[in-house]
Write a protein that holds these residues in place. Structure first.
Motif, PDB file in Angstrom:
ATOM      1  N   PRO A 190      92.685  73.985  38.592  1.00  0.00           N
ATOM      2  CA  PRO A 190      91.592  73.305  38.050  1.00  0.00           C
ATOM      3  C   PRO A 190      90.221  74.200  38.192  1.00  0.00           C
ATOM      4  CG  PRO A 190      92.719  72.035  39.631  1.00  0.00           C
ATOM      5  CD  PRO A 190      93.392  73.109  39.654  1.00  0.00           C
ATOM      6  N   LEU A 191      90.314  75.235  38.953  1.00  0.00           N
ATOM      7  CA  LEU A 191      89.204  76.177  39.185  1.00  0.00           C
ATOM      8  C   LEU A 191      89.485  77.352  38.627  1.00  0.00           C
ATOM      9  CD1 LEU A 191      88.433  75.522  43.106  1.00  0.00           C
ATOM     10  CD2 LEU A 191      87.248  74.356  41.119  1.00  0.00           C
ATOM     11  N   CYS A 192      90.472  77.774  38.071  1.00  0.00           N
ATOM     12  CA  CYS A 192      90.499  79.078  37.243  1.00  0.00           C
ATOM     13  C   CYS A 192      91.186  78.926  35.677  1.00  0.00           C
ATOM     14  CB  CYS A 192      91.701  79.843  38.066  1.00  0.00           C
ATOM     15  SG  CYS A 192      91.170  80.305  39.781  1.00  0.00           S
ATOM     16  N   GLY A 193      91.667  77.713  35.642  1.00  0.00           N
ATOM     17  CA  GLY A 193      92.242  77.333  34.408  1.00  0.00           C
ATOM     18  C   GLY A 193      91.299  76.832  33.238  1.00  0.00           C
ATOM     19  N   GLN A 194      92.047  76.156  32.117  1.00  0.00           N
ATOM     20  CA  GLN A 194      91.251  75.675  31.052  1.00  0.00           C
ATOM     21  C   GLN A 194      90.234  74.793  31.479  1.00  0.00           C
ATOM     22  OE1 GLN A 194      91.741  76.992  28.082  1.00  0.00           O
ATOM     23  NE2 GLN A 194      90.309  75.840  27.020  1.00  0.00           N
ATOM     24  N   ILE A 195      90.595  73.961  32.620  1.00  0.00           N
ATOM     25  CA  ILE A 195      89.555  72.832  32.727  1.00  0.00           C
ATOM     26  C   ILE A 195      88.145  73.384  33.356  1.00  0.00           C
ATOM     27  CG2 ILE A 195      89.100  71.072  34.855  1.00  0.00           C
ATOM     28  CD1 ILE A 195      91.723  70.330  34.835  1.00  0.00           C
ATOM     29  N   MET A 196      88.212  74.576  34.129  1.00  0.00           N
ATOM     30  CA  MET A 196      86.844  75.183  34.393  1.00  0.00           C
ATOM     31  C   MET A 196      86.162  75.808  33.031  1.00  0.00           C
ATOM     32  SD  MET A 196      84.668  76.089  36.770  1.00  0.00           S
ATOM     33  CE  MET A 196      85.463  75.396  38.024  1.00  0.00           C
TER      34      MET A 196
ATOM     35  N   ASP B 222      96.259  64.261  45.426  1.00  0.00           N
ATOM     36  CA  ASP B 222      95.131  63.061  44.696  1.00  0.00           C
ATOM     37  C   ASP B 222      94.271  63.565  44.115  1.00  0.00           C
ATOM     38  OD1 ASP B 222      94.496  64.039  47.176  1.00  0.00           O
ATOM     39  OD2 ASP B 222      93.909  61.908  48.223  1.00  0.00           O
ATOM     40  N   ALA B 223      93.454  64.626  44.838  1.00  0.00           N
ATOM     41  CA  ALA B 223      92.379  65.169  44.231  1.00  0.00           C
ATOM     42  C   ALA B 223      92.455  65.865  43.053  1.00  0.00           C
ATOM     43  CB  ALA B 223      91.541  66.075  45.315  1.00  0.00           C
ATOM     44  N   ALA B 224      93.639  66.731  42.915  1.00  0.00           N
ATOM     45  CA  ALA B 224      94.124  67.361  41.804  1.00  0.00           C
ATOM     46  C   ALA B 224      94.344  66.377  40.646  1.00  0.00           C
ATOM     47  CB  ALA B 224      95.160  68.304  42.119  1.00  0.00           C
ATOM     48  N   MET B 225      95.066  65.526  40.817  1.00  0.00           N
ATOM     49  CA  MET B 225      95.533  64.515  39.851  1.00  0.00           C
ATOM     50  C   MET B 225      94.178  63.457  39.349  1.00  0.00           C
ATOM     51  SD  MET B 225      99.041  63.193  41.130  1.00  0.00           S
ATOM     52  CE  MET B 225      99.310  62.186  39.608  1.00  0.00           C
ATOM     53  N   GLN B 226      93.115  63.188  40.233  1.00  0.00           N
ATOM     54  CA  GLN B 226      91.908  62.657  40.040  1.00  0.00           C
ATOM     55  C   GLN B 226      91.080  63.410  38.952  1.00  0.00           C
ATOM     56  OE1 GLN B 226      89.690  61.352  43.340  1.00  0.00           O
ATOM     57  NE2 GLN B 226      87.974  60.549  42.303  1.00  0.00           N
ATOM     58  N   LYS B 227      91.118  64.834  39.428  1.00  0.00           N
ATOM     59  CA  LYS B 227      90.456  65.845  38.689  1.00  0.00           C
ATOM     60  C   LYS B 227      90.789  65.973  37.052  1.00  0.00           C
ATOM     61  CE  LYS B 227      87.310  69.403  37.962  1.00  0.00           C
ATOM     62  NZ  LYS B 227      85.717  68.980  37.952  1.00  0.00           N
ATOM     63  N   THR B 228      92.217  65.864  37.044  1.00  0.00           N
ATOM     64  CA  THR B 228      92.892  66.022  35.778  1.00  0.00           C
ATOM     65  C   THR B 228      92.634  64.613  34.830  1.00  0.00           C
ATOM     66  OG1 THR B 228      94.636  67.370  36.509  1.00  0.00           O
ATOM     67  CG2 THR B 228      94.962  66.340  34.402  1.00  0.00           C
ATOM     68  N   VAL B 229      92.815  63.505  35.492  1.00  0.00           N
ATOM     69  CA  VAL B 229      92.657  62.268  34.895  1.00  0.00           C
ATOM     70  C   VAL B 229      91.241  62.320  34.480  1.00  0.00           C
ATOM     71  CG1 VAL B 229      92.529  59.810  35.341  1.00  0.00           C
ATOM     72  CG2 VAL B 229      94.355  61.151  36.098  1.00  0.00           C
ATOM     73  N   SER B 230      90.210  62.633  35.225  1.00  0.00           N
ATOM     74  CA  SER B 230      88.601  62.408  34.895  1.00  0.00           C
ATOM     75  C   SER B 230      88.190  63.416  33.703  1.00  0.00           C
ATOM     76  CB  SER B 230      87.871  63.003  36.188  1.00  0.00           C
ATOM     77  OG  SER B 230      86.475  62.840  35.879  1.00  0.00           O
ATOM     78  N   HIS B 231      88.745  64.691  33.933  1.00  0.00           N
ATOM     79  CA  HIS B 231      88.381  65.665  32.782  1.00  0.00           C
ATOM     80  C   HIS B 231      88.997  65.313  31.502  1.00  0.00           C
ATOM     81  CE1 HIS B 231      87.364  69.801  31.301  1.00  0.00           C
ATOM     82  NE2 HIS B 231      88.591  69.729  30.594  1.00  0.00           N
ATOM     83  N   TYR B 232      90.284  65.022  31.231  1.00  0.00           N
ATOM     84  CA  TYR B 232      90.970  64.711  30.130  1.00  0.00           C
ATOM     85  C   TYR B 232      90.648  63.221  29.597  1.00  0.00           C
ATOM     86  CZ  TYR B 232      93.106  69.416  30.503  1.00  0.00           C
ATOM     87  OH  TYR B 232      93.216  70.767  30.591  1.00  0.00           O
ATOM     88  N   ASN B 233      89.947  62.454  30.540  1.00  0.00           N
ATOM     89  CA  ASN B 233      89.911  61.118  30.148  1.00  0.00           C
ATOM     90  C   ASN B 233      91.248  60.390  29.726  1.00  0.00           C
ATOM     91  OD1 ASN B 233      87.072  60.774  30.128  1.00  0.00           O
ATOM     92  ND2 ASN B 233      86.893  61.966  28.123  1.00  0.00           N
ATOM     93  N   ILE B 234      92.275  60.406  30.830  1.00  0.00           N
ATOM     94  CA  ILE B 234      93.515  60.110  30.772  1.00  0.00           C
ATOM     95  C   ILE B 234      93.680  58.635  31.005  1.00  0.00           C
ATOM     96  CG2 ILE B 234      95.874  60.182  31.656  1.00  0.00           C
ATOM     97  CD1 ILE B 234      95.453  63.370  31.765  1.00  0.00           C
ATOM     98  N   ASN B 235      94.336  57.818  30.226  1.00  0.00           N
ATOM     99  CA  ASN B 235      94.442  56.192  30.986  1.00  0.00           C
ATOM    100  C   ASN B 235      95.728  56.346  31.649  1.00  0.00           C
ATOM    101  OD1 ASN B 235      94.876  53.655  30.836  1.00  0.00           O
ATOM    102  ND2 ASN B 235      94.590  53.315  28.840  1.00  0.00           N
ATOM    103  N   GLU B 236      95.534  56.000  32.944  1.00  0.00           N
ATOM    104  CA  GLU B 236      96.594  56.271  34.067  1.00  0.00           C
ATOM    105  C   GLU B 236      97.683  55.235  33.708  1.00  0.00           C
ATOM    106  OE1 GLU B 236      95.478  57.319  38.005  1.00  0.00           O
ATOM    107  OE2 GLU B 236      93.404  56.810  37.314  1.00  0.00           O
ATOM    108  N   SER B 237      97.217  53.992  32.934  1.00  0.00           N
ATOM    109  CA  SER B 237      98.182  52.824  32.960  1.00  0.00           C
ATOM    110  C   SER B 237      99.206  53.201  31.943  1.00  0.00           C
ATOM    111  CB  SER B 237      97.421  51.585  32.481  1.00  0.00           C
ATOM    112  OG  SER B 237      96.966  51.826  31.314  1.00  0.00           O
ATOM    113  N   LYS B 238      98.904  54.226  31.108  1.00  0.00           N
ATOM    114  CA  LYS B 238      99.938  54.488  30.020  1.00  0.00           C
ATOM    115  C   LYS B 238     100.965  55.780  30.407  1.00  0.00           C
ATOM    116  CE  LYS B 238      97.063  52.868  26.153  1.00  0.00           C
ATOM    117  NZ  LYS B 238      96.562  53.245  24.801  1.00  0.00           N
ATOM    118  N   MET B 239     100.593  56.198  31.658  1.00  0.00           N
ATOM    119  CA  MET B 239     101.234  57.643  32.202  1.00  0.00           C
ATOM    120  C   MET B 239     101.859  57.145  33.447  1.00  0.00           C
ATOM    121  SD  MET B 239      98.977  60.837  30.969  1.00  0.00           S
ATOM    122  CE  MET B 239     100.253  61.650  30.924  1.00  0.00           C
TER     123      MET B 239
END
Length: 241
Positions: free
Chosen positions: A197-203, A166-183
């Motif tokens: 999230p701490l070693c890849g493109q997000i960081m 849940d934390a990883a998905m929340q981080k992904t949604v927040s970073h990429y501004n994903i509309n959860e209702s559409k996915m």
């Protein structure tokens, strides 16, 4: 205007050794405007066809056009020769072309061998990754939420960072501004599990983000609460604007 072919064609229609004029037209256009290699070769081929047709048995002129062009080869000229043309003068050029093709084939074979070996190494690495295992201790905590990961779904990456799902998905949604209702869940899971999230493109992208979001009133108010008043600063101290 880019009417190169028309200019060369008109030059070839001029009588009395007109291919010399056409050659000068190609050269002048190349000096005035940069041309792609294919376009330059096409213009020289127009001249070469005329030279081959006009020269008849004088193959020396056809060989000269190859040298002058710096982009044509024997194989470009051969299809335009008549069936009864003596190709003796072309023998050195044909031999050189065959040697060139032979060398290119050898290089391609070497590249294919390298690619094959690389593909085999990748396959072996993939098989090893499939068999790879890691140990998660009972008190391991999520590297994002600092909550225990055991007893819930979690993601474990090769870098040994572990995250509650849940934390990883929340981080992904927040970073990429994903509309959860559409996915759906599986789509979000695929994005979240793609990289750490701490070693890849997000960081890498978050390094460039400011600590305070100027569009968030709450964060602005929080930043102001940390401001040091001027009365606590000495005269020689730096004063905040």
């Amino acid at each position: 205007m880019g009417l190169y072919e028309e200019a060369v064609t008109f030059a070839l229609d001029v009588p009395d050794n007109s291919f010399e004029l056409a050659k000068s037209v190609v050269r002048s256009h190349k000096l005035k405007e940069p041309m792609a290699n294919e376009e330059n070769k096409r213009l020289w081929l127009l001249v070469a066809r005329y030279v081959v047709k006009d020269s008849h048995d004088d193959m020396e002129r056809a060989l000269n056009i190859i040298k002058d062009s710096n982009c044509l080869s024997i194989e470009d000229i051969l299809p335009h020769l008549s069936d009864f043309t003596n190709i003796g003068p072309f023998k050195p050029g044909i031999k050189s072309s065959l040697e060139k093709y032979s060398n290119n084939i050898k290089k391609l074979q070497e590249h294919m061998k390298t690619f094959t070996n690389t593909a085999e190494e990748i396959r072996k690495d993939t098989d090893l990754l499939k068999q790879r295992s890691m140990v998660v201790v009972s008190n391991k905590k999520c590297n994002l939420s600092q909550q225990p990961v055991l007893g819930t779904q979690f993601l474990l990456f090769p870098c040994q960072h572990v995250f509650r799902l849940d934390a990883a998905m929340q981080k992904t949604v927040s970073h990429y501004n994903i509309n959860e209702s559409k996915m759906n869940f599986n789509e979000l899971l695929e994005i979240a599990s793609k990289e750490c999230p701490l070693c890849g493109q997000i960081m890498l992208e978050e390094v460039m983000k400011p600590f305070i979001n100027p569009g968030d009133p709450k964060e602005i108010e929080l930043a102001r609460s940390w401001r040091i008043d001027d009365e606590f600063l000495g005269q020689d101290d730096y004063k905040m604007p």
